[in-house]
Design a protein around this motif. Structure first.
Motif, PDB file in Angstrom:
ATOM      1  N   ALA A   1       0.707  -1.148   0.043  1.00 16.27           N
ATOM      2  CA  ALA A   1       0.064   0.040   0.017  1.00 16.27           C
ATOM      3  C   ALA A   1       0.910   1.415  -0.065  1.00 16.27           C
ATOM      4  CB  ALA A   1      -1.017   0.057   1.158  1.00 16.27           C
TER       5      ALA A   1
ATOM      6  N   ILE B   1       0.507   4.767   1.159  1.00 16.12           N
ATOM      7  CA  ILE B   1      -0.691   5.735   2.062  1.00 16.12           C
ATOM      8  C   ILE B   1      -0.297   7.139   1.572  1.00 16.12           C
ATOM      9  CG2 ILE B   1      -1.235   6.240   4.362  1.00 16.12           C
ATOM     10  CD1 ILE B   1      -0.802   3.753   5.220  1.00 16.12           C
TER      11      ILE B   1
ATOM     12  N   ARG C   1      -1.548  -0.720  -4.410  1.00 19.79           N
ATOM     13  CA  ARG C   1      -2.683  -0.153  -3.670  1.00 19.79           C
ATOM     14  C   ARG C   1      -2.537   1.336  -3.235  1.00 19.79           C
ATOM     15  NH1 ARG C   1      -4.427  -3.092   1.149  1.00 19.79           N
ATOM     16  NH2 ARG C   1      -2.208  -3.603   1.559  1.00 19.79           N
TER      17      ARG C   1
ATOM     18  N   LEU D   1      -3.712   4.488  -1.245  1.00 21.98           N
ATOM     19  CA  LEU D   1      -4.622   4.726  -0.212  1.00 21.98           C
ATOM     20  C   LEU D   1      -4.831   6.253  -0.092  1.00 21.98           C
ATOM     21  CD1 LEU D   1      -4.641   1.954   0.077  1.00 21.98           C
ATOM     22  CD2 LEU D   1      -3.843   2.216   2.460  1.00 21.98           C
TER      23      LEU D   1
ATOM     24  N   TYR E   1      -9.783  12.536  -2.303  1.00 26.71           N
ATOM     25  CA  TYR E   1      -9.737  11.297  -3.162  1.00 26.71           C
ATOM     26  C   TYR E   1      -9.699  11.572  -4.696  1.00 26.71           C
ATOM     27  CZ  TYR E   1     -11.250   6.825  -4.632  1.00 26.71           C
ATOM     28  OH  TYR E   1     -11.230   5.496  -5.492  1.00 26.71           O
TER      29      TYR E   1
ATOM     30  N   ASN F   1     -11.364  -2.221  -0.588  1.00 30.88           N
ATOM     31  CA  ASN F   1     -10.010  -3.138  -0.298  1.00 30.88           C
ATOM     32  C   ASN F   1     -10.492  -4.840  -0.256  1.00 30.88           C
ATOM     33  OD1 ASN F   1      -7.270  -3.323   0.377  1.00 30.88           O
ATOM     34  ND2 ASN F   1      -7.906  -4.104   2.243  1.00 30.88           N
TER      35      ASN F   1
ATOM     36  N   ILE G   1      -7.869   3.608  -3.294  1.00 27.89           N
ATOM     37  CA  ILE G   1      -8.727   3.089  -2.261  1.00 27.89           C
ATOM     38  C   ILE G   1      -8.982   4.430  -1.457  1.00 27.89           C
ATOM     39  CG2 ILE G   1      -9.340   1.356  -0.377  1.00 27.89           C
ATOM     40  CD1 ILE G   1      -7.466  -0.560  -1.737  1.00 27.89           C
TER      41      ILE G   1
ATOM     42  N   TYR H   1      -9.780   6.223   2.045  1.00 23.52           N
ATOM     43  CA  TYR H   1      -9.939   6.047   3.578  1.00 23.52           C
ATOM     44  C   TYR H   1     -10.041   7.241   4.383  1.00 23.52           C
ATOM     45  CZ  TYR H   1      -5.258   8.784   4.102  1.00 23.52           C
ATOM     46  OH  TYR H   1      -4.274   9.581   4.161  1.00 23.52           O
TER      47      TYR H   1
ATOM     48  N   ALA I   1      -6.534   4.248   7.610  1.00 22.95           N
ATOM     49  CA  ALA I   1      -5.677   3.891   6.347  1.00 22.95           C
ATOM     50  C   ALA I   1      -4.450   2.721   6.520  1.00 22.95           C
ATOM     51  CB  ALA I   1      -4.616   5.101   6.119  1.00 22.95           C
TER      52      ALA I   1
ATOM     53  N   ILE J   1      -6.465  -0.621   6.555  1.00 24.26           N
ATOM     54  CA  ILE J   1      -6.581  -0.918   5.059  1.00 24.26           C
ATOM     55  C   ILE J   1      -5.036  -1.510   4.595  1.00 24.26           C
ATOM     56  CG2 ILE J   1      -7.093  -0.525   2.903  1.00 24.26           C
ATOM     57  CD1 ILE J   1      -9.017   1.901   3.679  1.00 24.26           C
ATOM     58  N   ALA J   2      -4.151  -0.973   4.877  1.00 26.28           N
ATOM     59  CA  ALA J   2      -2.986  -1.375   4.398  1.00 26.28           C
ATOM     60  C   ALA J   2      -2.546  -2.798   4.998  1.00 26.28           C
ATOM     61  CB  ALA J   2      -1.763  -0.302   4.886  1.00 26.28           C
TER      62      ALA J   2
END
Ligand code: NAD
Length: 477
Positions: free
Chosen positions: A255, A257, A288, A290, A296, A374, A391, A393, A399, A402-403
């Motif tokens: 991920a 972030i 991924r 984040l 976003y 996710n 994705i 968060y 975050a 999710i990671a």
């Protein structure tokens, strides 16, 4: 066609079967290599054992090994341009990457481990804990190493195994991936030129069956593998039964972030390397992305713009940033993942198809998915292509959650204008490495993964330990 390199000699293979290496950009043959038979593997393992029990290598000091490694590095450096060209022809890696990483990189790894060989205490007397007597603690070579390699970074990932093995005084049987069989012989030529004793390095080309026979061979003492999680599990099971030490560097779904204070232009420049290196065919890429919900749309658009801006095409052209995928099979895997992403309801922000105008070669457009949850396959499964999922968060804890919500745990990145904040998040991520505002492997620090990303570490002093066996000798005085 090349012969096999066994016991310091170029030998004819036992059988007549061959592997044809095909260019991913032209779909034309690049060359052929032998498909090793079991007898060839037997001969290579026997030659490696002979190098350890008789002859020069077993009696060399660490300093002598280090000197040979430096000569080996010189010999590889003199071939660097040709090696990089060969890797690009075999696997489609953009030459802008293969030049520094595959051409020049391995010599740097060798020089690092040569220094470590000189600095390591191979035999260390200590006062016994009881207060009576002395114990001599010896670091000895673990023995014959089977190194089974992938096609994505065939030179540097081979050297992550070969260099510490040589530093420790081991002997190695190298089995490259069939897709990149040819560049492995550069090691053999350079080792000969450097005067490595016969049998210290052996190269047997072949496919999964050759690999499976090698890792289970009774004459092998340690296995070092990089490749898919699936093959890694099979190899781990075999090594478990044999009680054979094994290091596994497997897949990832790392991920990136992006924090709310990140400089988006700098982040996106960094992601070109950290998320799309080698057309996404890199184990550690942050595939991924984040993004904070508040930014976003902005992040999706910036990442999509990055994907659109990268020149796609002939990997031999220094301007190319995204080349073809390694094989028709790999493109099929990537296209299946893209289709699954669409079917699960993710939105394609850019890409998703094949680039216009490239009628030959296994190309896929750099692709960015938005509105990814996710739990989607897109976010859970390794794709190994130029496909990113953005994705959303809510806050930092979300975050990190999710990671960490991944079967993998290889790497990751944090993008922020506050390095301390980045370090704080890095501490909370369950992975083997994290880059703050960039990602680059440090040869002096352990590299590897947790969970389905593997077992053990390569590089750094910790990476040398995997090639060492300890012996304690108790003395009265
Ligand atoms: P793979 O794991 O099947 O093959 C890697 C190497 O292992 C090759 O040399 C192969 O011949 C050998 N091998 C395969 N099965 C074996 C077995 N049972 N015993 C011993 N050796 C075996 O990888 P692949 O099929 O080339 O690629 C498939 C997927 O693996 C990719 O899509 C990607 O997701 C992942 N991959 C990851 C990395 C990485 O760096 N972590 C590298 C390459 C591929």
């Amino acid at each position: 066609m090349k012969h096999l390199f066994i016991g310091g000699e170029w030998r004819l293979p036992t059988g007549s079967e061959t592997i044809t290496v095909v260019s991913p950009s032209t779909e034309e043959p690049v060359g052929q290599a032998p498909l090793s038979a079991r007898e060839d593997v037997d001969a290579a393992v026997a030659a490696a054992n002979a190098a350890l029990t008789s002859g020069d290598w077993s009696t060399w000091s660490a300093g002598e090994r280090a000197e040979a490694m430096e000569r080996f590095a010189d010999a590889l450096e003199s071939r660097a341009t040709e090696t990089a060209r060969l890797v690009t022809a075999e696997n489609g890696m953009p030459i802008a990457v293969s030049g520094p990483v595959e051409g020049l990189g391995p010599a740097g790894v060798l020089r690092y481990f040569a220094r470590l060989a000189r600095d390591t205490a191979w035999e260390q007397p200590r006062p016994a804990a009881s207060g009576r007597g002395t114990t001599v603690v010896r670091r000895e070579p673990v023995g014959v190493v089977a190194a089974v390699l992938p096609w994505n970074f065939p030179q540097s990932l081979a050297m992550f195994k070969l260099a510490p093995a040589l530093a420790a005084g081991c002997a190695v049987v190298l089995k490259p991936a069939p897709e990149t069989s040819l560049d492995a012989f550069q090691f053999a030529e350079a080792a000969q030129e450097a005067g490595l004793p016969a049998g210290v390095l052996n190269v047997v080309t072949g496919g999964p069956e050759t690999g499976a026979y090698l890792v289970a061979h009774p004459g092998v003492h340690k296995v070092a593998f990089t490749g898919s999680t699936e093959a890694g599990r099979t190899i781990a099971e075999i090594c478990g039964r044999l009680l054979r030490p094994v290091t596994l560097e497997l897949g990832g779904k790392s991920a990136a972030i992006v924090l709310n204070d990140a400089d988006l232009a700098a982040t996106v420049r960094g992601l070109a390397w950290a998320s799309l290196l080698n057309s996404g065919q890199t184990c550690y890429v942050s595939s991924r992305i984040l993004a904070p919900r508040t930014r976003y749309d902005e992040v999706v658009e910036a990442v999509a713009e990055l994907a659109r801006s990268l020149p796609v095409g002939d990997p031999a052209d220094p301007a190319t940033r995204v080349g073809p995928l390694v094989s028709a099979r790999q493109r099929e895997r990537v296209e299946t993942a893209i289709a699954k992403g669409r079917a699960q309801g993710a939105r394609i922000a850019t890409g998703g198809g094949r680039p216009a105008g490239l009628t030959r070669g296994w190309f896929v457009e750099p692709t960015v998915f938005a509105e990814v949850d996710n739990s989607f396959a897109l976010a859970q499964e390794e794709i190994f292509g130029p496909v990113l999922a953005v994705i959303p968060y809510d806050d930092e804890s979300h975050a990190v959650g999710i990671a960490n919500d991944s079967p993998f745990g290889l790497a990751g990145t944090v993008w922020t204008s506050d390095e301390e904040r980045g370090l704080d998040l890095a501490r909370r991520m369950r992975t083997g490495s994290v880059g703050v505002n960039f990602y680059a492997i440090d040869l002096g620090a352990p590299f590897g993964g947790v969970k389905a990303s593997g077992l053990g570490r390569e590089l750094g002093p910790e990476g040398l330990e995997a090639y060492v066996s300890y012996k304690s000798v108790y003395l009265r005085k």
